[in-house]
Design a protein around this motif. Structure first.
Motif, PDB file in Angstrom:
ATOM      1  N   CYS A   1      -3.057   4.216 -16.226  1.00  0.00           N
ATOM      2  CA  CYS A   1      -4.414   4.515 -16.682  1.00  0.00           C
ATOM      3  C   CYS A   1      -5.267   4.872 -15.472  1.00  0.00           C
ATOM      4  O   CYS A   1      -4.795   4.855 -14.334  1.00  0.00           O
ATOM      5  CB  CYS A   1      -5.022   3.318 -17.425  1.00  0.00           C
ATOM      6  N   SER A   2      -6.535   5.169 -15.719  1.00  0.00           N
ATOM      7  CA  SER A   2      -7.467   5.468 -14.634  1.00  0.00           C
ATOM      8  C   SER A   2      -7.923   4.176 -13.961  1.00  0.00           C
ATOM      9  O   SER A   2      -7.697   3.074 -14.468  1.00  0.00           O
ATOM     10  CB  SER A   2      -8.691   6.204 -15.178  1.00  0.00           C
TER      11      SER A   2
ATOM     12  N   ASP B   1       6.574  13.363  -6.822  1.00  0.00           N
ATOM     13  CA  ASP B   1       7.342  14.291  -7.647  1.00  0.00           C
ATOM     14  C   ASP B   1       7.374  13.885  -9.118  1.00  0.00           C
ATOM     15  O   ASP B   1       7.915  14.606  -9.955  1.00  0.00           O
ATOM     16  CB  ASP B   1       8.771  14.458  -7.104  1.00  0.00           C
ATOM     17  N   ARG B   2       6.787  12.732  -9.440  1.00  0.00           N
ATOM     18  CA  ARG B   2       6.711  12.311 -10.842  1.00  0.00           C
ATOM     19  C   ARG B   2       5.300  12.462 -11.407  1.00  0.00           C
ATOM     20  O   ARG B   2       5.050  12.111 -12.554  1.00  0.00           O
ATOM     21  CB  ARG B   2       7.169  10.858 -10.986  1.00  0.00           C
ATOM     22  N   MET B   3       4.383  12.990 -10.608  1.00  0.00           N
ATOM     23  CA  MET B   3       3.030  13.210 -11.087  1.00  0.00           C
ATOM     24  C   MET B   3       3.006  14.390 -12.060  1.00  0.00           C
ATOM     25  O   MET B   3       3.645  15.414 -11.829  1.00  0.00           O
ATOM     26  CB  MET B   3       2.079  13.472  -9.925  1.00  0.00           C
TER      27      MET B   3
ATOM     28  N   VAL C   1       0.696   9.989 -20.361  1.00  0.00           N
ATOM     29  CA  VAL C   1      -0.397  10.728 -19.737  1.00  0.00           C
ATOM     30  C   VAL C   1      -1.694  10.315 -20.422  1.00  0.00           C
ATOM     31  O   VAL C   1      -1.686   9.695 -21.485  1.00  0.00           O
ATOM     32  CB  VAL C   1      -0.212  12.264 -19.851  1.00  0.00           C
ATOM     33  N   PHE C   2      -2.813  10.671 -19.813  1.00  0.00           N
ATOM     34  CA  PHE C   2      -4.111  10.380 -20.412  1.00  0.00           C
ATOM     35  C   PHE C   2      -5.074  11.498 -20.040  1.00  0.00           C
ATOM     36  O   PHE C   2      -4.894  12.184 -19.024  1.00  0.00           O
ATOM     37  CB  PHE C   2      -4.649   9.018 -19.950  1.00  0.00           C
ATOM     38  N   PRO C   3      -6.095  11.723 -20.869  1.00  0.00           N
ATOM     39  CA  PRO C   3      -7.030  12.822 -20.600  1.00  0.00           C
ATOM     40  C   PRO C   3      -7.976  12.498 -19.456  1.00  0.00           C
ATOM     41  O   PRO C   3      -8.363  11.346 -19.256  1.00  0.00           O
ATOM     42  CB  PRO C   3      -7.796  12.962 -21.922  1.00  0.00           C
ATOM     43  N   ILE C   4      -8.333  13.526 -18.702  1.00  0.00           N
ATOM     44  CA  ILE C   4      -9.352  13.397 -17.663  1.00  0.00           C
ATOM     45  C   ILE C   4     -10.680  13.785 -18.303  1.00  0.00           C
ATOM     46  O   ILE C   4     -10.975  14.960 -18.494  1.00  0.00           O
ATOM     47  CB  ILE C   4      -9.044  14.299 -16.456  1.00  0.00           C
TER      48      ILE C   4
ATOM     49  N   ILE D   1      -8.884  20.936 -21.663  1.00  0.00           N
ATOM     50  CA  ILE D   1      -8.980  19.561 -21.184  1.00  0.00           C
ATOM     51  C   ILE D   1      -7.723  19.291 -20.368  1.00  0.00           C
ATOM     52  O   ILE D   1      -6.639  19.793 -20.693  1.00  0.00           O
ATOM     53  CB  ILE D   1      -9.138  18.555 -22.346  1.00  0.00           C
ATOM     54  N   LEU D   2      -7.871  18.551 -19.290  1.00  0.00           N
ATOM     55  CA  LEU D   2      -6.740  18.223 -18.423  1.00  0.00           C
ATOM     56  C   LEU D   2      -6.215  16.838 -18.755  1.00  0.00           C
ATOM     57  O   LEU D   2      -6.980  15.940 -19.103  1.00  0.00           O
ATOM     58  CB  LEU D   2      -7.158  18.271 -16.951  1.00  0.00           C
ATOM     59  N   LEU D   3      -4.901  16.669 -18.642  1.00  0.00           N
ATOM     60  CA  LEU D   3      -4.266  15.367 -18.810  1.00  0.00           C
ATOM     61  C   LEU D   3      -3.347  15.124 -17.622  1.00  0.00           C
ATOM     62  O   LEU D   3      -2.811  16.066 -17.027  1.00  0.00           O
ATOM     63  CB  LEU D   3      -3.459  15.289 -20.109  1.00  0.00           C
ATOM     64  N   THR D   4      -3.152  13.854 -17.283  1.00  0.00           N
ATOM     65  CA  THR D   4      -2.349  13.520 -16.113  1.00  0.00           C
ATOM     66  C   THR D   4      -1.822  12.101 -16.222  1.00  0.00           C
ATOM     67  O   THR D   4      -2.246  11.337 -17.095  1.00  0.00           O
ATOM     68  CB  THR D   4      -3.203  13.656 -14.832  1.00  0.00           C
TER      69      THR D   4
END
Length: 237
Positions: A16-17, A62-64, A97-100, A111-114
């Motif tokens: 999470c963030s 490398d897993r991001m 993943v979760f939204p930014i 929308i970006l997710l990461t």
């Protein structure tokens, strides 16, 4: 591994963030070496951190994962699985993943997710003045003077909005570039001037454009986009 604060450790695991990590710690859902974690705890390589009993570890670079998603109307930008319209289930990405940030349910677009929690705050904080561009259609003709008022600042949620560059696209359509992310900001700005937003579409976040990405689909950010994202946010890749 260098010793880091526990919220950063959790965010670097992709769980999470940092903000959400702080909430989990305050709620007693995080342990450090078997004891309830505290805000500000420092974690090293030999420490054991668990969230709800599940051990977590930082991810290697490398897993991001960094995704660009063209969100349809009706999808909610939440990870809450209790919401049937949540963005995570809709995308169905095989890793966590979760939204930014957010894009309200009745809006569409980029929308970006990461899974890179360290990237969230540098992108979202208003003081960083990262640009987000939108296409807006309102319910009636909007004058040049009214566009100028929108551009120079509108009272929203007890404050005056930052300068927001506008560009006319039609008699009732325009683009607007925001550098802050107040709740339903564009809709509130338009309402202040007596307009109703008919459609709202985000087409750009910083240097990342929606391009021809079809509604309801996602893509991985390119290596160049990720490198530029790290450069602009001051994060090491």
């Amino acid at each position: 591994m260098e010793k880091i604060r526990i919220n950063r450790y959790i965010s670097s695991s992709g769980f999470c963030s940092r903000r959400e990590a702080d909430r989990l710690i305050a709620a007693g859902q995080v342990t450090l070496n078997g004891q309830a974690a505290q805000l500000g705890d420092i974690v090293g390589s030999k420490d054991i951190v668990k969230v709800d009993g599940r051990r977590i570890k930082p991810l290697h670079d490398d897993r991001m994962v960094y995704l660009a998603f063209n969100k349809p109307i009706g999808i909610t930008s939440t990870t809450d699985s209790r919401r049937k319209d949540n963005i995570i289930d809709y995308i169905g990405y095989p890793e966590r993943v979760f939204p930014i940030g957010r894009l309200d349910r009745m809006s569409e677009g980029l929308i970006l997710l990461t899974n890179d929690g360290s990237m969230v705050n540098p992108i979202l904080r208003a003081e960083h003045k990262n640009e987000k561009e939108y296409e807006v259609k309102v319910n009636k003709k909007i004058s040049d003077e009214e566009l100028m008022i929108l551009q120079n600042g509108i009272p929203v949620l007890g404050q005056i909005t930052n300068f927001s560059k506008t560009k006319r696209r039609g008699e009732d359509e325009f683009n607007i570039i925001l550098t802050q992310g107040l709740n339903r900001q564009i809709r509130r700005m338009c309402k202040y001037l007596g307009f109703e937003v008919v459609s709202l579409r985000r087409i750009r976040i910083m240097h990342i454009n929606i391009g021809n990405l079809p509604v309801g689909t996602w893509r991985h950010l390119t290596k160049k986009e990720v490198e530029e994202l790290h450069r602009l946010t001051g994060q090491q890749s």
